[in-house]
Design a protein around this motif. Structure first.
Motif, mmCIF file in Angstrom:
data_model
loop_
_atom_site.group_PDB
_atom_site.id
_atom_site.type_symbol
_atom_site.label_atom_id
_atom_site.label_comp_id
_atom_site.label_asym_id
_atom_site.label_seq_id
_atom_site.Cartn_x
_atom_site.Cartn_y
_atom_site.Cartn_z
ATOM 1 N N SER A 223 0.827 -1.202 0.000
ATOM 2 C CA SER A 223 0.000 0.000 0.000
ATOM 3 C C SER A 223 0.865 1.257 0.000
ATOM 4 O O SER A 223 0.598 2.221 -0.725
ATOM 5 N N GLN A 227 1.081 4.379 -2.748
ATOM 6 C CA GLN A 227 0.844 5.779 -2.412
ATOM 7 C C GLN A 227 2.039 6.660 -2.743
ATOM 8 O O GLN A 227 1.888 7.746 -3.304
ATOM 9 N N THR A 256 -5.864 17.239 1.425
ATOM 10 C CA THR A 256 -5.571 15.809 1.566
ATOM 11 C C THR A 256 -5.407 15.435 3.034
ATOM 12 O O THR A 256 -5.958 14.442 3.512
ATOM 13 N N GLY A 260 -7.483 13.068 5.613
ATOM 14 C CA GLY A 260 -6.740 12.015 6.287
ATOM 15 C C GLY A 260 -7.037 12.010 7.778
ATOM 16 O O GLY A 260 -7.222 10.946 8.390
ATOM 17 N N MET A 284 -8.152 1.194 1.406
ATOM 18 C CA MET A 284 -7.324 0.995 0.224
ATOM 19 C C MET A 284 -8.147 1.052 -1.059
ATOM 20 O O MET A 284 -7.644 1.497 -2.101
ATOM 21 N N THR A 287 -8.386 4.665 -1.884
ATOM 22 C CA THR A 287 -7.118 5.124 -2.452
ATOM 23 C C THR A 287 -6.987 4.679 -3.902
ATOM 24 O O THR A 287 -6.576 5.459 -4.773
ATOM 25 N N SER A 290 -9.034 6.818 -6.308
ATOM 26 C CA SER A 290 -8.385 8.094 -6.645
ATOM 27 C C SER A 290 -7.317 7.899 -7.707
ATOM 28 O O SER A 290 -7.183 8.715 -8.631
ATOM 29 N N TRP A 310 -8.674 9.186 -1.532
ATOM 30 C CA TRP A 310 -7.327 8.841 -1.080
ATOM 31 C C TRP A 310 -7.049 9.469 0.288
ATOM 32 O O TRP A 310 -6.510 8.829 1.186
ATOM 33 N N GLY A 314 -5.910 6.955 3.026
ATOM 34 C CA GLY A 314 -4.464 6.748 3.043
ATOM 35 C C GLY A 314 -3.876 6.551 4.430
ATOM 36 O O GLY A 314 -3.231 5.538 4.707
ATOM 37 N N SER A 317 -5.632 3.631 6.660
ATOM 38 C CA SER A 317 -5.231 2.239 6.419
ATOM 39 C C SER A 317 -3.999 1.872 7.242
ATOM 40 O O SER A 317 -3.920 0.764 7.792
ATOM 41 N N THR A 384 -1.503 -0.987 -5.336
ATOM 42 C CA THR A 384 -2.616 -0.939 -4.392
ATOM 43 C C THR A 384 -3.580 -2.114 -4.580
ATOM 44 O O THR A 384 -4.083 -2.673 -3.604
#
Length: 405
Positions: A223, A227, A256, A260, A284, A287, A290, A310, A314, A317, A384
């Motif tokens: 993952s 990213q 972002t 998050g 995920m 994400t 996105s 995302w 992000g 996760s 991902t």
């Protein structure tokens, strides 16, 4: 004059959680400072985007290998002293980096500085898991990881703004101040004598030879690789491809990070009800979505919409992965936290290095703008999707074993 009433155990845990979260905030700001101020850094030092990105890769490699090795070597240390020392090292390292005259000196300074992150984040998680009562361990671990989410909300846009307005050196200087302040807070709040049981060689062997536990840890690495294939180069991408100015770039990082933080707050509220593994999969998938629609972003507004899923998934996760491992095998928590942190950094190293190779290849062909970064989102999506598939397999195996592995 009456003496202050002694703190209750709950108050002690609460104070420790806030201090450790502040430390993670400082660590998160330091880890993200290169990505946030990359535009000015490459311009100031006269290096390419790909070469600047290698500052992220070398840091991630050091953190990756440092986390489990240092966990084994320093496992007998009192956690109060170990965590404070890590933050002081981080502060000194960023202070020296801020005055580095060239890239050749900055690179080894960066590598040595981030060793502190390899120590702090997993050991803070292990320490709070040792201090908090069993019924609060999952929430406590997730709470201190909010520091990373807050760093993404505040640190990334602030680094980006400072880098553009005053220069990357001031962004590094800010990390020095934050780390020193967090070190003082942890020293004042954390009690002495916190020494989680030292992991024996047999227990390390149990972790490394357990297919389900190692699969869960590998999910984190895959993952992270997905990213950071894109994330490491977002600052120059925003400027060169969608034409974002300094304020707009800072806004996108703030946007972002804000989602998050929201994702982690939702995680802390629903993880016990929904389950850590299911939240990892949902995060995920967001994400991956996105990354799939990445080419639709042609301006700041459309990019904000594309990046939203995302942002929600992000950081959540990673936090859910820590809780997932802690709940799956509590007796191996110290090793699992270290290895999962190592996997986060391994993913960052692989993603940033892989993305840098792609950007450098297009640059060598004389391409620029959008062409310089094409295919990055497809590579990120592939990483991902593999992570999602492996996570689903690991959860099925965990269910077969009754939830504990």
């Amino acid at each position: 004059m009456t003496a202050a009433a002694p703190l209750t155990p709950h108050q002690q845990v609460t104070r420790a959680r806030w201090a450790l979260m502040a430390g993670n905030f400082a660590i998160g700001c330091g880890v993200m400072v290169v990505a946030g101020s990359l535009n000015d850094l490459i311009r100031s030092l006269g290096v390419s985007v790909a070469l600047g990105g290698q500052l992220i890769s070398i840091a991630a490699v050091m953190m990756c290998f440092g986390a489990p090795v240092l966990a084994a070597l320093l496992g007998h240390w009192d956690r109060r002293r170990l965590l404070v020392l890590a933050l002081v090292w981080f502060a000194i390292g960023h202070g020296l980096s801020a005055i580095a005259p060239n890239y050749a000196l900055l690179l080894p300074l960066r590598a040595l500085c981030v060793v502190a992150a390899a120590v702090y984040t997993p050991q803070a998680a292990a320490a709070i898991g040792f201090v908090a009562p069993p019924e609060e361990r999952g929430r406590s671990i997730i709470f201190i990881f909010l520091g990373w989410s807050v760093a993404s909300v505040v640190g990334m846009p602030v680094h980006s703004f400072i880098g553009e307005a005053f220069g990357w050196r001031w962004a590094f200087g800010l990390v020095t101040v934050l780390s020193a302040g967090a070190a003082w807070w942890v020293w004042v709040v954390m009690p002495d004598g916190i020494k989680p049981p030292t992991m024996r060689l047999a227990e390390w062997r149990e972790v490394f030879t357990h297919p389900v536990l190692m699969a869960i840890i590998l999910v984190t690495a895959l993952s992270g690789a997905g990213q950071f294939t894109l994330f490491a180069y977002m600052a120059p991408y925003y400027r060169q491809v969608i034409g974002a100015n300094a304020a707009e770039t800072s806004f996108l990082f703030f946007w972002t990070g804000a989602f998050g933080l929201l994702g982690n707050l939702l995680l802390s509220r629903y993880i016990d009800r929904v389950g850590a593994a299911r939240i990892v999969a949902l995060a995920m998938i967001g994400t991956a979505f996105s990354m799939l629609i990445w080419p639709l972003a042609t301006g700041v507004i459309t990019m904000a919409l594309v990046i939203l899923p995302w942002g929600l998934g992000g950081f959540a996760s990673n936090s859910a992965q820590q809780a997932r491992l802690g709940l799956a095998a509590p007796h191996l928590a110290t090793a699992l936290m270290a290895l999962n942190s190592s996997a986060i950094y391994l993913g960052q190293a692989v993603g940033a290095a892989g993305g840098g190779i792609v950007v450098a290849a297009h640059d060598a062909l004389g391409e620029s703008g959008d062409d310089l970064y094409k295919n990055l989102h497809w590579i990120a999506l592939a990483w991902t999707v593999v992570a999602i598939s492996l996570s689903v397999w690991a959860q099925r195996q965990t269910i077969k074993l009754g939830g504990k592995v």
